[in-house]
Design an enzyme around this catalytic site. Structure first.
Site, PDB file in Angstrom:
ATOM      1  N   ASP A   1       0.801  -1.240  -0.078  1.00  6.78           N
ATOM      2  CA  ASP A   1      -0.038  -0.269  -0.175  1.00  6.78           C
ATOM      3  C   ASP A   1       1.271   1.040  -0.096  1.00  6.78           C
ATOM      4  O   ASP A   1       1.683   1.929   1.253  1.00  6.78           O
ATOM      5  CB  ASP A   1      -0.826   0.178   1.007  1.00  6.78           C
TER       6      ASP A   1
ATOM      7  N   TYR B   1      -9.152  14.580  -8.774  1.00  5.26           N
ATOM      8  CA  TYR B   1      -8.684  13.604  -9.633  1.00  5.26           C
ATOM      9  C   TYR B   1      -7.262  13.963 -10.254  1.00  5.26           C
ATOM     10  O   TYR B   1      -5.968  14.182 -10.136  1.00  5.26           O
ATOM     11  CB  TYR B   1      -9.030  13.157 -10.563  1.00  5.26           C
TER      12      TYR B   1
ATOM     13  N   LYS C   1      -2.916  14.633  -9.398  1.00  4.49           N
ATOM     14  CA  LYS C   1      -2.359  14.564 -10.314  1.00  4.49           C
ATOM     15  C   LYS C   1      -1.294  15.210 -10.561  1.00  4.49           C
ATOM     16  O   LYS C   1       0.157  15.293 -10.956  1.00  4.49           O
ATOM     17  CB  LYS C   1      -2.383  13.447 -12.023  1.00  4.49           C
TER      18      LYS C   1
ATOM     19  N   ASN D   1      -7.443   9.469 -22.459  1.00  2.28           N
ATOM     20  CA  ASN D   1      -7.724   8.652 -21.677  1.00  2.28           C
ATOM     21  C   ASN D   1      -7.805   7.154 -22.392  1.00  2.28           C
ATOM     22  O   ASN D   1      -7.932   6.696 -23.405  1.00  2.28           O
ATOM     23  CB  ASN D   1      -9.278   8.846 -22.416  1.00  2.28           C
TER      24      ASN D   1
ATOM     25  N   LYS E   1     -21.933  -3.536 -21.469  1.00  2.00           N
ATOM     26  CA  LYS E   1     -23.568  -3.301 -21.279  1.00  2.00           C
ATOM     27  C   LYS E   1     -23.777  -4.380 -22.612  1.00  2.00           C
ATOM     28  O   LYS E   1     -24.940  -4.379 -22.540  1.00  2.00           O
ATOM     29  CB  LYS E   1     -24.243  -1.897 -20.920  1.00  2.00           C
TER      30      LYS E   1
ATOM     31  N   GLN F   1     -19.853  14.802 -25.044  1.00  2.00           N
ATOM     32  CA  GLN F   1     -18.689  15.187 -24.371  1.00  2.00           C
ATOM     33  C   GLN F   1     -17.853  13.869 -24.903  1.00  2.00           C
ATOM     34  O   GLN F   1     -17.780  12.664 -25.984  1.00  2.00           O
ATOM     35  CB  GLN F   1     -19.339  15.407 -23.060  1.00  2.00           C
TER      36      GLN F   1
ATOM     37  N   ARG G   1     -13.551  12.933 -25.516  1.00  2.00           N
ATOM     38  CA  ARG G   1     -11.997  12.522 -25.150  1.00  2.00           C
ATOM     39  C   ARG G   1     -11.678  12.001 -26.920  1.00  2.00           C
ATOM     40  O   ARG G   1     -11.779  12.010 -27.600  1.00  2.00           O
ATOM     41  CB  ARG G   1     -12.437  11.172 -23.930  1.00  2.00           C
TER      42      ARG G   1
END
Length: 336
Positions: free
Chosen positions: A62, A161, A165, A190, A211, A228, A230
């Site tokens: 960890d 996030y 980063k 992405n 799905k 939207q 990417r």
């Protein structure tokens, strides 16, 4: 003889593909992963055998706990730091405080281990950033102009996030100046491909593929309007960028890795339906969040410094990932 290389997050999609490539090229590869999303089986070759010795080269650590990775970092030439906490948009926006806290801990602990090991031991550190760190003001329009590295500041990421980063990138810069250890930051757009998490915490492409495979038992719902977009990049292209960075990415600041084309989620959904061969009704759920409006990459810097550009065609990559997810669902006999 190859190099001794540590890959944090080495059991994830990017990490496992990278580990296999590095081993194939003759490197002595070590892996740290807490198996939150990654799986040990992802490190298996075509025969089902791990490509590294799990008893001596894999460490279930960890990284949010201080000093835990010292014993591994002190034994390698290069560190490729992929590990972080990330998942689908619902998880990212539903756990922002904890995600920000953990990612900052993970980064600072890895960097501190490298600092303690010193320049005489560690020859270089590659950190993986994200396009999510670019300002929201450059990603809130469907009129897409490819992002450039110099637009990163003044900073205004949309999500915790992206902020976490970005904090890693800033700390890495201080580490490089303080220690003289060569560093490199690759900012990924992405990434998609296999092996991957396709369950509840999965990101958009594997979730939509799941799905489609399960349809009509599972409805084909798309989060948001579908407008939207990417800059989707296949994991094979990402691994190539990381290997090139090991060779010639040092001390060049931030380098974006992604295509200049912005693909809408609607187009992704329609392509997945086409690949499935099913008569699927696509339902767009506009009550769900969809994140940044759109983005793509001006990858001039990657091309100039690394000699990199994307090669895997989107539909080819989606088809490969569809077949992988389908095979995993059929093998398990149930939904993940």
């Amino acid at each position: 003889m190859g190099n001794r290389i540590l890959v944090t997050g080495g059991c994830g999609m990017i990490g496992s593909n990278l580990v296999k490539r590095l081993v194939k090229e003759g490197n002595d590869v070590y892996v740290i992963d807490n198996l939150w999303r990654g799986k040990l089986e992802y490190l298996n070759d075509e025969t089902g055998k791990p490509v590294i010795d799990l008893d001596t080269h894999f460490f279930n650590i960890d990284l949010s706990v201080g000093n835990e990775c010292d014993r591994v970092v002190f034994n390698v030439d290069y560190v490729i730091h992929l590990a972080d906490i990330v998942a689908g948009i619902d998880y990212v926006f539903g756990n922002q405080g904890e995600l920000f806290r953990l990612n900052n801990l993970i980064n600072t602990h890895v960097f501190n281990s490298v600092r303690k090991a010193g320049k005489d031991r560690v020859k270089g550190l590659i950190y993986v950033g994200t396009a999510c760190s670019f300002p929201l003001t450059r990603q809130n329009s469907l009129d897409v102009v490819p992002l450039k590295e110099e637009e990163l500041f003044p900073a205004l990421p949309e999500s915790a996030y992206g902020w976490s980063k970005l904090m890693g990138q800033i700390e890495l810069g201080f580490l490089e100046k303080e220690t003289g250890i060569p560093c490199c930051t690759l900012m990924f757009h992405n990434v998609y491909g296999s092996p991957c998490d396709y369950g509840e915490r999965s990101q958009v492409i594997p979730a939509l593929i799941r799905k489609a495979v399960n349809y009509p038992k599972e409805p084909f719902n798309v989060w948001g309007s579908g407008s939207q977009g990417r800059a989707f990049i296949h994991v094979d292209d990402i691994v190539e960028a990381l290997c090139l960075a090991l060779e010639k990415g040092w001390e060049h600041g931030y380098i974006q890795i992604g295509p200049s084309v912005c693909t809408s989620i609607k187009e992704i959904a329609e392509t997945i339906v086409k690949i499935s061969g099913k008569n699927i009704e696509i339902v767009y759920d506009t009550t769900k969040p969809e994140g940044d409006k759109a983005r793509s990459a001006d990858y001039t810097k990657a091309k100039t410094i690394l000699g990199w550009e994307p090669k895997v065609a989107l539909e080819d990559g989606l088809r490969q990932q569809y077949e992988w997810v389908k095979s995993q669902i059929e093998k398990s006999g149930c939904n993940q």
